[in-house]
Motif scaffolding. Structure first.
Motif, PDB file in Angstrom:
ATOM      1  N   LEU A 254       0.623  -4.159  -2.096  1.00 26.67           N
ATOM      2  CA  LEU A 254       0.647  -5.171  -1.039  1.00 26.67           C
ATOM      3  C   LEU A 254       1.542  -4.681   0.089  1.00 26.67           C
ATOM      4  O   LEU A 254       2.735  -4.454  -0.116  1.00 26.67           O
ATOM      5  CB  LEU A 254       1.173  -6.505  -1.583  1.00 26.67           C
ATOM      6  N   ASP A 255       0.972  -4.517   1.267  1.00 23.68           N
ATOM      7  CA  ASP A 255       1.753  -4.023   2.407  1.00 23.68           C
ATOM      8  C   ASP A 255       2.172  -5.200   3.282  1.00 23.68           C
ATOM      9  O   ASP A 255       1.382  -5.729   4.038  1.00 23.68           O
ATOM     10  CB  ASP A 255       0.913  -3.014   3.207  1.00 23.68           C
ATOM     11  N   GLU A 256       3.417  -5.592   3.146  1.00 24.72           N
ATOM     12  CA  GLU A 256       3.992  -6.731   3.874  1.00 24.72           C
ATOM     13  C   GLU A 256       3.115  -7.973   3.777  1.00 24.72           C
ATOM     14  O   GLU A 256       2.605  -8.469   4.779  1.00 24.72           O
ATOM     15  CB  GLU A 256       4.233  -6.336   5.337  1.00 24.72           C
ATOM     16  N   PRO A 257       2.966  -8.506   2.564  1.00 26.47           N
ATOM     17  CA  PRO A 257       2.048  -9.637   2.366  1.00 26.47           C
ATOM     18  C   PRO A 257       2.477 -10.916   3.075  1.00 26.47           C
ATOM     19  O   PRO A 257       1.668 -11.817   3.223  1.00 26.47           O
ATOM     20  CB  PRO A 257       2.048  -9.841   0.844  1.00 26.47           C
TER      21      PRO A 257
ATOM     22  N   PHE B 194      -3.601  -4.430   3.568  1.00 30.75           N
ATOM     23  CA  PHE B 194      -3.129  -3.636   4.695  1.00 30.75           C
ATOM     24  C   PHE B 194      -2.108  -4.409   5.513  1.00 30.75           C
ATOM     25  O   PHE B 194      -2.195  -5.631   5.651  1.00 30.75           O
ATOM     26  CB  PHE B 194      -4.300  -3.246   5.594  1.00 30.75           C
ATOM     27  N   GLN B 195      -1.173  -3.667   6.067  1.00 27.29           N
ATOM     28  CA  GLN B 195      -0.122  -4.285   6.866  1.00 27.29           C
ATOM     29  C   GLN B 195      -0.712  -5.063   8.041  1.00 27.29           C
ATOM     30  O   GLN B 195      -0.329  -6.182   8.320  1.00 27.29           O
ATOM     31  CB  GLN B 195       0.802  -3.175   7.380  1.00 27.29           C
ATOM     32  N   ASN B 196      -1.696  -4.444   8.695  1.00 26.11           N
ATOM     33  CA  ASN B 196      -2.285  -5.090   9.880  1.00 26.11           C
ATOM     34  C   ASN B 196      -3.647  -5.708   9.538  1.00 26.11           C
ATOM     35  O   ASN B 196      -4.603  -5.522  10.259  1.00 26.11           O
ATOM     36  CB  ASN B 196      -2.431  -4.077  11.005  1.00 26.11           C
TER      37      ASN B 196
ATOM     38  N   LYS C 162       7.015   3.815   4.728  1.00 23.89           N
ATOM     39  CA  LYS C 162       6.539   2.997   3.609  1.00 23.89           C
ATOM     40  C   LYS C 162       5.014   2.944   3.558  1.00 23.89           C
ATOM     41  O   LYS C 162       4.391   3.226   2.522  1.00 23.89           O
ATOM     42  CB  LYS C 162       7.106   1.568   3.742  1.00 23.89           C
ATOM     43  N   THR C 163       4.415   2.602   4.697  1.00 26.43           N
ATOM     44  CA  THR C 163       2.959   2.521   4.726  1.00 26.43           C
ATOM     45  C   THR C 163       2.341   3.891   4.444  1.00 26.43           C
ATOM     46  O   THR C 163       1.304   3.999   3.785  1.00 26.43           O
ATOM     47  CB  THR C 163       2.484   1.979   6.090  1.00 26.43           C
ATOM     48  N   THR C 164       3.018   4.924   4.927  1.00 26.95           N
ATOM     49  CA  THR C 164       2.513   6.274   4.673  1.00 26.95           C
ATOM     50  C   THR C 164       2.439   6.546   3.172  1.00 26.95           C
ATOM     51  O   THR C 164       1.485   7.153   2.688  1.00 26.95           O
ATOM     52  CB  THR C 164       3.415   7.307   5.374  1.00 26.95           C
TER      53      THR C 164
HETATM   54 MG   LIG Z   1       4.238  -0.103   7.465  1.00 25.59          MG
END
Ligand SMILES: [Mg+2]
Ligand SMILES: Nc1ncnc2c1ncn2[C@@H]1O[C@H](COP(=O)(O)OP(=O)(O)OP(=O)(O)O)[C@@H](O)[C@H]1O
Lengths: 429, 256
Positions: free
Chosen positions: B175-178, B84-86, B42-44
């Motif tokens: 939005l990556d895992e908000p 970003f996720q992180n 997903k993030t990719t």
């Molecule tokens: Mg991810």
């Protein structure tokens, strides 16, 4: 041991606190007047006072040199410092507090530009009178100002941008040789280039242009490093810039038309105190403008997280290249000034030792801070001059000092602060 | 015409097939969700579209403009904002500076202005400061504006990231895992905030999320990714009832 250090620290901070209390309401303007008074006192009665105190002559560097050579003079020097420096500063700063505050209020209402000019004018006047006492002071002052430019410009790269560049002496050399070539060729009668092309009377006025040319050549040199270094993420800059430093040095050594290993000499005496002062002030002003703009803050973003900066529309590669060139430009200007202060340069002046000096001033003063760079450059310069009589021990004391700073304040004395001119000049009454 | 369109995008990390023949059509004003197990890619996909990686093959268009081969900062300036996720924030910068920084590509002064502090620069800086302050108000961040981000809680940091992403004037927001790591309270607040910005800014949203309640509530359409491939796409109900999805992904979790 540790407790003792803590105790001393708290004692020192207590003293500092007391000092702050008593001086809080004195604006910068009053301090400047105080310094001016001290310099003037020394100018007029320094000779007489040093004679009565049994000193051989006016102590040039606050008596440090004298004390270290002949400790017998300690009481005399103390008395001198008290009478010439401390007393006039305190008296004038205290007495002038009221009027100075009123004037500061007035200035704060007008444009920052005019207020800055007035402050700088007073500051320069005090320096000028102070430096008038001896050629040694003049030289020290000029070299210190050049050091401020060097430190600040390296701070832009190693501090704000967070890369590690080693090529500053190389840029300095490019600037020094370019500016020297221009002035010798155009305005001086010398053995390398023959008789002057233009009237030497024009020289001092066109000298800033020669400096700018030196800066531009240095900036072009920076492009050569920047393009391969910033192509990909990684720590290539340190290595490539170090290589560049050596290449510049050996190229200059082998270029006969700039004197080869013998270097260039008899540059015209264009680096006068006002000229160097102007160079330093421009550098501080422009660097400070840059690093406080959103465009300059992009450096901070790139250093802290490059991927996030890119994703927020910051052109990271261009920003890095431009900033690197910007830093190199000022190193080149500093080099040009330096060459015309000493009026002699050779490739040996721009080696690893110079790099170590600039790095020491930078890390001592503090990363990411204009104030820090000024403090670092001034204190290390004055300090290493003051300790000169100790000869070998100087090279133990100064590194020790650096280690202490790194232990207690890993980013330097005054790191990560903004230099706010307005706040500096504000009235305090 | 769709706002964002991805055709047949594939990507390999060395021998690892991270994304395979991925397609996406995002219409203006829509909210699309992307779900899938850990390591699904997903993030990719986010990184490919935003230009951090260049896809091995495939086509990406934003608003009719080809994105392949463009630098991430160009893509951002075209109107693609992301988080970003992180959480990637800038340690030494305060909240206001974060949001101002994202206005970088909109600054109408050049190096000359930056060096010499021209009046135009002051005007521009004031303009983006006003804009940033406005965004901070919307994201309920005004009280933190002068604080360094390192001193903020996780939930607040997420909001800073979103405010920052909104400052680039995005037409599409990624939005990556908000809600990762958020308390239920903060989660509800986040739903409100996303709804708000979706309505007020006319921005299309594409989000990755693990909490299904959140995705189901917000998204009009959901894609399910497993091992780099879309195994199902449809409305929340369709996804919820798709046997493949249940088997591959939802089986272990509580759907309701
Ligand atoms: Mg991810
Ligand atoms: N830069 C990279 N280089 C090599 N492999 C990578 C890289 N980025 C991701 N991968 C790999 O690609 C696969 C997909 O990773 P990705 O981060 O996209 O998963 P994800 O679906 O976002 O998972 P999560 O839910 O844990 O965030 C993983 O196997 C990961 O190890």
């Amino acid at each position: 041991m540790a407790r003792k250090i803590i105790e001393t620290r708290s004692a020192v901070s207590g003293l500092v606190g007391k000092f702050r209390q008593s001086t809080r309401r004195i604006p910068l303007l009053a301090w400047l007047l105080g310094w001016l008074a001290a310099a003037a006192t020394e100018y007029f009665v320094g000779d007489a006072i040093s004679y009565y105190l049994g000193l051989p002559k006016i102590p040039v560097l606050f008596g440090c040199l004298l004390i270290l050579k002949k400790p017998l003079f300690i009481p005399g020097v103390m008395g001198y410092l008290l009478l010439i420096y401390i007393l006039p500063v305190i008296v004038v700063a205290r007495l002038g507090r009221g009027p100075a505050n009123r004037l500061a209020v007035l200035l704060a209402r007008g444009s920052v530009f005019i207020a800055t000019i007035i402050h700088l004018g007073l500051f320069y006047l005090a320096l000028h009178i102070w430096a008038d006492i001896s050629d040694y002071r003049l030289l020290l002052l000029k070299l210190t100002m050049v050091a401020v430019i060097l430190t600040l410009s390296l701070n832009v790269i190693n501090g704000y941008m967070g890369e590690f560049s080693c090529s500053h002496p190389g840029f300095m050399a490019l600037g020094a040789y370019t500016a020297s070539t221009i002035t010798l060729w155009l305005f001086a009668d010398d053995k390398l280039f023959g008789s002057p092309l233009l009237s030497p009377a024009l020289g001092p006025y066109l000298f800033p242009l020669a400096l700018v040319c030196g800066g531009i050549v240095a900036a072009l040199g920076a492009v050569i490093i920047a393009i391969p270094s910033f192509r990909t993420r990684g720590d290539y800059l340190a290595i490539i810039s170090l290589a560049f430093l050596f290449i510049v040095k050996s190229v200059i050594e082998n270029l006969e038309f700039v004197g080869g290993p013998r270097g260039m000499s008899s540059q015209p005496d264009y680096s006068s105190l006002p000229m160097v002062f102007l160079g330093m002030v421009s550098c501080v002003w422009i660097v400070n403008n840059f690093v406080t703009s959103t465009m300059g803050k992009a450096l901070c973003a790139i250093r802290d997280n490059e991927m996030a900066a890119e994703a927020m529309s910051v052109n990271t590669r261009k920003t890095k290249i431009v900033t690197f060139m910007f830093g190199a430009f000022w190193a080149g200007v500093a080099g040009g000034l330096f060459a015309h202060i000493l009026r002699y340069v050779n490739p040996g002046s721009f080696g690893i030792q110079r790099l170590a000096e600039i790095l020491a001033m930078l890390y001592f003063g503090g990363l990411n801070s204009v104030t820090g760079s000024i403090i670092g450059a001034v204190s290390i310069n004055i300090f290493s001059e003051a300790l000169r009589p100790l000869e070998l021990f100087k090279w133990i004391i100064i590194p020790l000092l650096l280690i202490l700073v790194m232990l207690f304040r890993p980013t330097g004395l005054v790191a990560f602060t903004e230099f706010k001119v307005k706040k500096l000049m504000r009235p305090k009454g | 015409m769709p706002l964002l369109r991805v055709d047949n995008m594939s990507h390999f990390f060395g021998g690892l097939r991270a994304v395979h023949k991925y397609n996406l059509v995002l219409e203006p004003g829509h909210i699309v969700g992307l779900i899938g197990p850990n390591g699904a890619g997903k993030t990719t996909i986010f990184n490919l579209i935003t230009g951090i990686h260049t896809p091995t093959s495939g086509n990406i268009e934003l608003n009719g403009q080809n994105l392949i081969g463009r630098q991430p900062h160009e893509i951002a300036a075209l109107g693609l904002g992301r988080t970003f996720q992180n959480i990637l924030l800038w340690r030494h910068m305060n909240v206001l500076e974060h949001v101002k920084m994202a206005c970088y590509s909109q600054l109408e002064y050049g190096l000359f202005g930056a060096f010499f502090g021209t009046p135009r620069r002051h005007r521009e800086e004031n303009r983006i400061t006003a804009k940033a302050l406005h965004l901070l108000k919307i994201f309920e961040l005004s009280e933190y504006q002068a604080q360094l981000v390192t001193s903020l809680s996780y939930g607040v940091q997420r909001r800073v990231e979103m405010a920052r992403a909104m400052a680039i004037n995005p037409r599409v927001l990624f939005l990556d895992e908000p809600t990762a790591g958020m308390t239920p309270d903060e989660l509800n607040r986040m739903i409100t905030i996303i709804r708000d910005i979706h309505q007020n800014f006319e921005v299309a949203i594409f989000l990755i999320e693990h909490r299904l309640k959140f995705v189901m509530e917000l998204c009009e359409r959901i894609q399910t990714l497993v091992f780099g491939e879309i195994i199902a796409e449809g409305s929340p109900e369709e996804i919820q009832n798709n046997p493949q999805v249940i088997e591959a992904y939802l089986g272990s979790e509580d759907v309701s």
